[in-house]
Design a protein around this motif. Sequence first.
Motif, PDB file in Angstrom:
ATOM      1  N   ALA A  80       1.191  -1.345   0.421  1.00 23.50           N
ATOM      2  CA  ALA A  80      -0.165   0.234  -0.343  1.00 23.50           C
ATOM      3  C   ALA A  80       0.591   1.461   0.163  1.00 23.50           C
ATOM      4  CB  ALA A  80      -0.678  -0.057   1.067  1.00 23.50           C
ATOM      5  N   GLY A  81       2.456   1.507   0.857  1.00 25.86           N
ATOM      6  CA  GLY A  81       2.560   2.411   0.929  1.00 25.86           C
ATOM      7  C   GLY A  81       3.630   2.612  -0.218  1.00 25.86           C
ATOM      8  N   ILE A  82       3.992   1.701  -1.338  1.00 23.64           N
ATOM      9  CA  ILE A  82       5.261   2.201  -2.435  1.00 23.64           C
ATOM     10  C   ILE A  82       3.323   2.779  -3.629  1.00 23.64           C
ATOM     11  CG2 ILE A  82       6.041   0.709  -4.602  1.00 23.64           C
ATOM     12  CD1 ILE A  82       7.038  -1.225  -2.533  1.00 23.64           C
ATOM     13  N   LEU A  83       2.325   1.688  -3.677  1.00 20.41           N
ATOM     14  CA  LEU A  83       1.614   2.070  -4.861  1.00 20.41           C
ATOM     15  C   LEU A  83       1.772   4.353  -4.420  1.00 20.41           C
ATOM     16  CD1 LEU A  83      -0.602  -1.063  -5.074  1.00 20.41           C
ATOM     17  CD2 LEU A  83       1.029   0.397  -6.980  1.00 20.41           C
ATOM     18  N   SER A  84       1.348   4.119  -3.006  1.00 19.36           N
ATOM     19  CA  SER A  84      -0.209   5.669  -2.470  1.00 19.36           C
ATOM     20  C   SER A  84       1.337   6.167  -3.305  1.00 19.36           C
ATOM     21  CB  SER A  84      -0.194   5.602  -1.602  1.00 19.36           C
ATOM     22  OG  SER A  84       1.172   5.304  -0.281  1.00 19.36           O
ATOM     23  N   VAL A  85       2.776   5.745  -2.512  1.00 16.90           N
ATOM     24  CA  VAL A  85       4.274   6.972  -3.310  1.00 16.90           C
ATOM     25  C   VAL A  85       4.257   7.250  -4.165  1.00 16.90           C
ATOM     26  CG1 VAL A  85       6.516   7.291  -3.081  1.00 16.90           C
ATOM     27  CG2 VAL A  85       4.783   6.418  -0.719  1.00 16.90           C
ATOM     28  N   GLU A  86       4.458   6.167  -5.031  1.00 16.91           N
ATOM     29  CA  GLU A  86       4.541   6.320  -6.581  1.00 16.91           C
ATOM     30  C   GLU A  86       3.106   6.583  -7.720  1.00 16.91           C
ATOM     31  OE1 GLU A  86       6.586   2.764  -7.925  1.00 16.91           O
ATOM     32  OE2 GLU A  86       8.088   3.190  -6.553  1.00 16.91           O
ATOM     33  N   ARG A  87       2.448   6.617  -7.137  1.00 21.18           N
ATOM     34  CA  ARG A  87       1.428   7.876  -7.408  1.00 21.18           C
ATOM     35  C   ARG A  87       1.690   8.798  -7.676  1.00 21.18           C
ATOM     36  NH1 ARG A  87      -4.304   6.704  -5.156  1.00 21.18           N
ATOM     37  NH2 ARG A  87      -5.037   8.086  -6.957  1.00 21.18           N
ATOM     38  N   ALA A 162      -2.131  -3.818  -2.128  1.00 22.85           N
ATOM     39  CA  ALA A 162      -2.766  -3.216  -3.849  1.00 22.85           C
ATOM     40  C   ALA A 162      -3.450  -2.314  -3.909  1.00 22.85           C
ATOM     41  CB  ALA A 162      -2.427  -4.133  -4.451  1.00 22.85           C
ATOM     42  N   ILE A 163      -4.503  -3.133  -3.562  1.00 22.06           N
ATOM     43  CA  ILE A 163      -6.160  -2.030  -3.238  1.00 22.06           C
ATOM     44  C   ILE A 163      -6.451  -1.184  -2.763  1.00 22.06           C
ATOM     45  CG2 ILE A 163      -8.510  -2.980  -2.037  1.00 22.06           C
ATOM     46  CD1 ILE A 163      -8.477  -5.295  -3.469  1.00 22.06           C
ATOM     47  N   PHE A 164      -5.517  -0.865  -1.002  1.00 19.21           N
ATOM     48  CA  PHE A 164      -5.313  -0.255  -0.344  1.00 19.21           C
ATOM     49  C   PHE A 164      -4.470   1.072  -0.556  1.00 19.21           C
ATOM     50  CE2 PHE A 164      -6.583  -2.512   3.600  1.00 19.21           C
ATOM     51  CZ  PHE A 164      -7.980  -2.323   3.702  1.00 19.21           C
ATOM     52  N   GLY A 165      -3.766   0.024  -1.157  1.00 17.08           N
ATOM     53  CA  GLY A 165      -3.031   1.750  -2.268  1.00 17.08           C
ATOM     54  C   GLY A 165      -3.035   2.036  -3.418  1.00 17.08           C
ATOM     55  N   THR A 168      -5.802   5.217  -1.506  1.00 15.38           N
ATOM     56  CA  THR A 168      -5.763   6.364  -0.375  1.00 15.38           C
ATOM     57  C   THR A 168      -5.151   7.253  -1.530  1.00 15.38           C
ATOM     58  OG1 THR A 168      -3.171   5.276  -0.949  1.00 15.38           O
ATOM     59  CG2 THR A 168      -4.668   4.811   1.272  1.00 15.38           C
ATOM     60  N   ALA A 169      -5.389   8.509  -1.041  1.00 15.63           N
ATOM     61  CA  ALA A 169      -5.404   9.685  -1.822  1.00 15.63           C
ATOM     62  C   ALA A 169      -4.479  10.619  -2.028  1.00 15.63           C
ATOM     63  CB  ALA A 169      -6.293  10.927  -1.003  1.00 15.63           C
ATOM     64  N   ASN A 170      -2.946   9.793  -0.643  1.00 18.21           N
ATOM     65  CA  ASN A 170      -2.130  10.100  -1.184  1.00 18.21           C
ATOM     66  C   ASN A 170      -1.249   9.700  -0.146  1.00 18.21           C
ATOM     67  OD1 ASN A 170      -1.873  11.430   1.963  1.00 18.21           O
ATOM     68  ND2 ASN A 170      -3.698  13.370   0.345  1.00 18.21           N
ATOM     69  N   ALA A 171       0.212   9.095   0.058  1.00 22.27           N
ATOM     70  CA  ALA A 171       1.202   8.433   1.610  1.00 22.27           C
ATOM     71  C   ALA A 171       0.810   9.133   2.424  1.00 22.27           C
ATOM     72  CB  ALA A 171       2.997   9.111   0.970  1.00 22.27           C
ATOM     73  N   ARG A 172       0.220  10.335   2.713  1.00 13.86           N
ATOM     74  CA  ARG A 172      -0.167  10.417   4.410  1.00 13.86           C
ATOM     75  C   ARG A 172      -1.518   9.880   5.238  1.00 13.86           C
ATOM     76  NH1 ARG A 172       2.219  13.309   1.736  1.00 13.86           N
ATOM     77  NH2 ARG A 172       0.643  13.831  -0.159  1.00 13.86           N
ATOM     78  N   SER A 173      -2.092   9.059   3.520  1.00 11.46           N
ATOM     79  CA  SER A 173      -3.236   8.335   4.299  1.00 11.46           C
ATOM     80  C   SER A 173      -2.564   6.642   4.712  1.00 11.46           C
ATOM     81  CB  SER A 173      -4.257   8.782   2.343  1.00 11.46           C
ATOM     82  OG  SER A 173      -4.612   9.930   2.364  1.00 11.46           O
ATOM     83  N   ILE A 174      -1.746   6.578   4.683  1.00  9.09           N
ATOM     84  CA  ILE A 174      -1.544   5.452   4.423  1.00  9.09           C
ATOM     85  C   ILE A 174      -1.745   4.600   6.643  1.00  9.09           C
ATOM     86  CG2 ILE A 174       0.564   3.810   5.019  1.00  9.09           C
ATOM     87  CD1 ILE A 174      -0.690   3.922   2.370  1.00  9.09           C
ATOM     88  N   GLY A 175      -1.448   5.895   6.816  1.00 13.26           N
ATOM     89  CA  GLY A 175      -1.475   5.720   8.570  1.00 13.26           C
ATOM     90  C   GLY A 175      -3.215   5.274   8.659  1.00 13.26           C
ATOM     91  N   LEU A 176      -4.354   5.877   8.212  1.00 13.13           N
ATOM     92  CA  LEU A 176      -5.452   5.368   8.465  1.00 13.13           C
ATOM     93  C   LEU A 176      -5.435   4.228   8.296  1.00 13.13           C
ATOM     94  CD1 LEU A 176      -7.258   8.266   6.222  1.00 13.13           C
ATOM     95  CD2 LEU A 176      -6.946   8.238   8.427  1.00 13.13           C
TER      96      LEU A 176
END
Length: 283
Positions: A80-87, A162-165, A168-176
């Motif tokens: 999830a973290g990788i996908l959100s950052v690289e988006r 991968a679904i969560f990533g 998520t709107a952005n990388a900072r949303s991973i905390g949720l």
Amino acid sequence: MNAIRRSVRLGVQRGWIESRQMMTNREDLFNGLIFPLIFVVVMFFMRDSKLPGTEFSLGAATVPSVLGAGIVFSGMLGMAGILSVEREDGTLLRAKATPNGMVGYLVGKVVTVSFSGIVGLLLVLIPSLFLFDGIAPGGLTSWLGLLWVLALGLVATMPIGAIFGSLTANARSIGLIMLPTLGLGAISGIFYPITALPEWLQYIAQVFPMYWLGLGMRSALLPDSTVIIEIGQSWRPWETLGVLAVWAVIGLTLAPVVLRRMARRESGSSVAARREKAMQRIG
């Protein structure tokens, strides 16, 4: 077919390159070492406590549970973290613009996240073998049990990540995502037997993969005498296999759909808008 095969091969190569870079980057190395080190230290100080109803060390009994939880954190939160950052930084958009680029991209991420998860597992397991007695008493059988739980655990968690990533709107949303995952760790019998918790919490924990990954690791790495602290005093191997397989099927069914929709929405303007918002927050 040849194009797809070539994309898969390139994805494996990309994943291996990223994994090597992770092992040589000071910040990545620190992040990869700090949590296994913390867990090993905590379990070391638990070594003189006894598992309730047994003479077995609570620290040693916690080792496989931590390994199971580590698979969830690496597989789900890592992906999830990788996908959100690289988006956000446009990497995924560049992959989308390349013929069959998404195939190679996702294969590369699977290789990278799997490598990271295995390294994290070894960083906890290897020192634990020297610090604690009674781990992996079955020899080859224990190691084979660990391998099938590890493999199925990654398959069950990476698609969900991968679904969560993708959502998520952005990388900072991973905390949720991280906070509920940490909450599940608290009720999944990681640091203390789940049977000590109220029954309604036990039922909630058994819905999710973390409990079953911990149970599967314990069944592989602990002596049979410790099974008395488990629900029903059983390792429940078929239930473990079934629940993890269900999560794998759910993830593998939904992840391609969600990823395709996410990729269709990616454009230069959306990446630029996310960057502008990020710059406003920094400013």
